[in-house]
Design a protein around this motif. Structure first.
Motif, PDB file in Angstrom:
ATOM      1  N   UNK A  68     -16.351  -8.050   9.567  1.00 25.33           N
ATOM      2  CA  UNK A  68     -15.711  -6.788   9.953  1.00 25.33           C
ATOM      3  C   UNK A  68     -16.012  -5.649   8.979  1.00 25.33           C
ATOM      4  N   UNK A  69     -16.735  -5.954   7.901  1.00 25.27           N
ATOM      5  CA  UNK A  69     -17.015  -4.949   6.875  1.00 25.27           C
ATOM      6  C   UNK A  69     -18.212  -4.082   7.292  1.00 25.27           C
ATOM      7  N   UNK A  70     -18.051  -2.755   7.178  1.00 26.84           N
ATOM      8  CA  UNK A  70     -19.115  -1.815   7.531  1.00 26.84           C
ATOM      9  C   UNK A  70     -19.571  -1.088   6.274  1.00 26.84           C
ATOM     10  N   UNK A  71     -20.848  -1.213   5.939  1.00 22.16           N
ATOM     11  CA  UNK A  71     -21.337  -0.636   4.685  1.00 22.16           C
ATOM     12  C   UNK A  71     -21.486   0.883   4.723  1.00 22.16           C
ATOM     13  N   UNK A  72     -21.281   1.497   5.896  1.00 18.70           N
ATOM     14  CA  UNK A  72     -21.392   2.951   5.981  1.00 18.70           C
ATOM     15  C   UNK A  72     -20.034   3.641   6.064  1.00 18.70           C
ATOM     16  N   UNK A  73     -18.934   2.869   5.942  1.00 18.22           N
ATOM     17  CA  UNK A  73     -17.599   3.454   6.032  1.00 18.22           C
ATOM     18  C   UNK A  73     -16.977   3.646   4.648  1.00 18.22           C
ATOM     19  N   UNK A  74     -16.098   4.654   4.531  1.00 17.37           N
ATOM     20  CA  UNK A  74     -15.311   4.790   3.316  1.00 17.37           C
ATOM     21  C   UNK A  74     -14.438   3.549   3.147  1.00 17.37           C
ATOM     22  N   UNK A  75     -14.312   3.114   1.919  1.00 21.32           N
ATOM     23  CA  UNK A  75     -13.543   1.908   1.621  1.00 21.32           C
ATOM     24  C   UNK A  75     -12.421   2.279   0.655  1.00 21.32           C
ATOM     25  N   UNK A  76     -11.222   1.774   0.950  1.00 23.80           N
ATOM     26  CA  UNK A  76     -10.039   2.120   0.167  1.00 23.80           C
ATOM     27  C   UNK A  76      -9.661   0.952  -0.746  1.00 23.80           C
ATOM     28  N   UNK A  77      -9.172   1.294  -1.951  1.00 23.95           N
ATOM     29  CA  UNK A  77      -8.772   0.298  -2.940  1.00 23.95           C
ATOM     30  C   UNK A  77      -7.358   0.619  -3.425  1.00 23.95           C
ATOM     31  N   UNK A  78      -6.534  -0.405  -3.524  1.00 19.32           N
ATOM     32  CA  UNK A  78      -5.177  -0.223  -4.021  1.00 19.32           C
ATOM     33  C   UNK A  78      -4.812  -1.348  -4.976  1.00 19.32           C
ATOM     34  N   UNK A  79      -4.503  -0.970  -6.214  1.00 18.69           N
ATOM     35  CA  UNK A  79      -3.925  -1.902  -7.185  1.00 18.69           C
ATOM     36  C   UNK A  79      -2.427  -1.638  -7.158  1.00 18.69           C
ATOM     37  N   UNK A  80      -1.701  -2.400  -6.356  1.00 16.18           N
ATOM     38  CA  UNK A  80      -0.294  -2.067  -6.117  1.00 16.18           C
ATOM     39  C   UNK A  80       0.542  -2.178  -7.384  1.00 16.18           C
ATOM     40  N   UNK A  81       0.360  -3.260  -8.157  1.00 13.01           N
ATOM     41  CA  UNK A  81       1.173  -3.459  -9.357  1.00 13.01           C
ATOM     42  C   UNK A  81       0.919  -2.365 -10.385  1.00 13.01           C
ATOM     43  N   UNK A  82      -0.354  -1.938 -10.500  1.00 13.87           N
ATOM     44  CA  UNK A  82      -0.703  -0.911 -11.485  1.00 13.87           C
ATOM     45  C   UNK A  82      -0.594   0.507 -10.923  1.00 13.87           C
ATOM     46  N   UNK A  83      -0.451   0.615  -9.593  1.00 15.16           N
ATOM     47  CA  UNK A  83      -0.279   1.928  -8.997  1.00 15.16           C
ATOM     48  C   UNK A  83      -1.515   2.796  -8.994  1.00 15.16           C
ATOM     49  N   UNK A  84      -2.686   2.200  -8.800  1.00 19.56           N
ATOM     50  CA  UNK A  84      -3.938   2.965  -8.758  1.00 19.56           C
ATOM     51  C   UNK A  84      -4.522   2.860  -7.360  1.00 19.56           C
ATOM     52  N   UNK A  85      -4.891   3.987  -6.768  1.00 21.40           N
ATOM     53  CA  UNK A  85      -5.469   3.983  -5.429  1.00 21.40           C
ATOM     54  C   UNK A  85      -6.616   4.993  -5.370  1.00 21.40           C
ATOM     55  N   UNK A  86      -7.696   4.614  -4.663  1.00 16.05           N
ATOM     56  CA  UNK A  86      -8.822   5.532  -4.482  1.00 16.05           C
ATOM     57  C   UNK A  86      -9.657   5.069  -3.307  1.00 16.05           C
ATOM     58  N   UNK A  87     -10.597   5.930  -2.887  1.00 12.55           N
ATOM     59  CA  UNK A  87     -11.533   5.570  -1.830  1.00 12.55           C
ATOM     60  C   UNK A  87     -12.939   5.927  -2.283  1.00 12.55           C
ATOM     61  N   UNK A  88     -13.916   5.151  -1.810  1.00 13.38           N
ATOM     62  CA  UNK A  88     -15.315   5.410  -2.133  1.00 13.38           C
ATOM     63  C   UNK A  88     -16.166   4.747  -1.056  1.00 13.38           C
ATOM     64  N   UNK A  89     -17.473   4.717  -1.256  1.00  8.36           N
ATOM     65  CA  UNK A  89     -18.365   4.089  -0.296  1.00  8.36           C
ATOM     66  C   UNK A  89     -19.229   3.040  -0.990  1.00  8.36           C
ATOM     67  N   UNK A  90     -19.676   2.032  -0.236  1.00 12.42           N
ATOM     68  CA  UNK A  90     -20.649   1.086  -0.813  1.00 12.42           C
ATOM     69  C   UNK A  90     -21.881   1.839  -1.294  1.00 12.42           C
TER      70      UNK A  90
END
Length: 218
Positions: A68-90
């Protein structure tokens, strides 16, 4: 609602991502359909490696979800315990090997606000100016300047100063700030001490501007 502070400073972003490597943190990773906003990919990932020179980091994703992973889509990351979130691309320059994917460093990240007092941010349109007086390290006098406020809370303030001001001011002595009566908790004049300084390239700032973080002496 939980408050998040956003940073676009590349050096700060790299340091934040590196800390997650050091902590061997697990991260929630997902992608969304750009039209429906529905999640099309979701799994937990584990950081594999990092290359600050190339500007990439590697993440080991769930092999069972890779269809289900698409290498042309923006990908979101969340470190819930540390409270860090961002988005980027492969990274377009790296092959996906098994379930290990290389991602480009994000342009901005959001970090959970851990301070006791929330910060108020000012846009270019809402810009507020304060009068700041530093001790001059080159003489017995003072340096008086007008500085835009980047953000403010009950415990401190971040102001924008020029490289010249930063070079000539004594940063280990108390600083006087005037013009804070608009903020309901303060008198018009307060004293503060320097906590940190970093290059600032955003909005009303110029290339030689610095964000100076100050803690109030209340």
């Amino acid at each position: 609602m939980q408050q998040y502070a956003t940073t676009t400073n590349r050096e700060e972003i790299i340091k934040l991502v590196q800390k997650k490597f050091e902590a061997s943190a697990t991260v929630s990773v997902w992608q969304k359909d750009p039209k429906t906003e529905q999640r099309t990919f979701l799994c937990e990932g584990k950081f594999s490696s990092i290359d600050t020179y190339e500007g990439i980091f590697m993440v080991d994703l769930d092999p069972g979800q890779m269809k289900n992973f698409k290498k042309d889509l923006e990908t979101y990351f969340l470190f819930e315990a540390q409270g860090l979130v961002f988005k980027t691309r492969p990274s377009p320059y790296m092959e996906i090997k098994n379930s290990i994917v290389a991602f480009s460093f994000p342009q901005s990240v959001k970090l959970k606000e851990l301070r006791n007092h929330p910060r108020i941010y000012f846009s270019d349109e809402e810009k507020r100016i304060v009068s700041v007086r530093f001790s001059d390290k080159n003489s017995a006098g003072t340096i008086a300047v007008f500085c835009p406020i980047y953000n403010i809370s009950k415990s401190g303030i971040c102001i924008i100063v020029t490289k010249e001001t930063l070079s000539n001011a004594k940063l280990n002595e108390a600083i006087e700030i005037q013009g804070l009566s608009f903020f309901e908790c303060f008198a018009d004049e307060v004293k503060a001490v320097v906590k940190n300084a970093r290059v600032f390239k955003k909005g009303f700032a110029t290339d030689d501007s610095y964000a100076l973080g100050l803690e109030f002496k209340l």
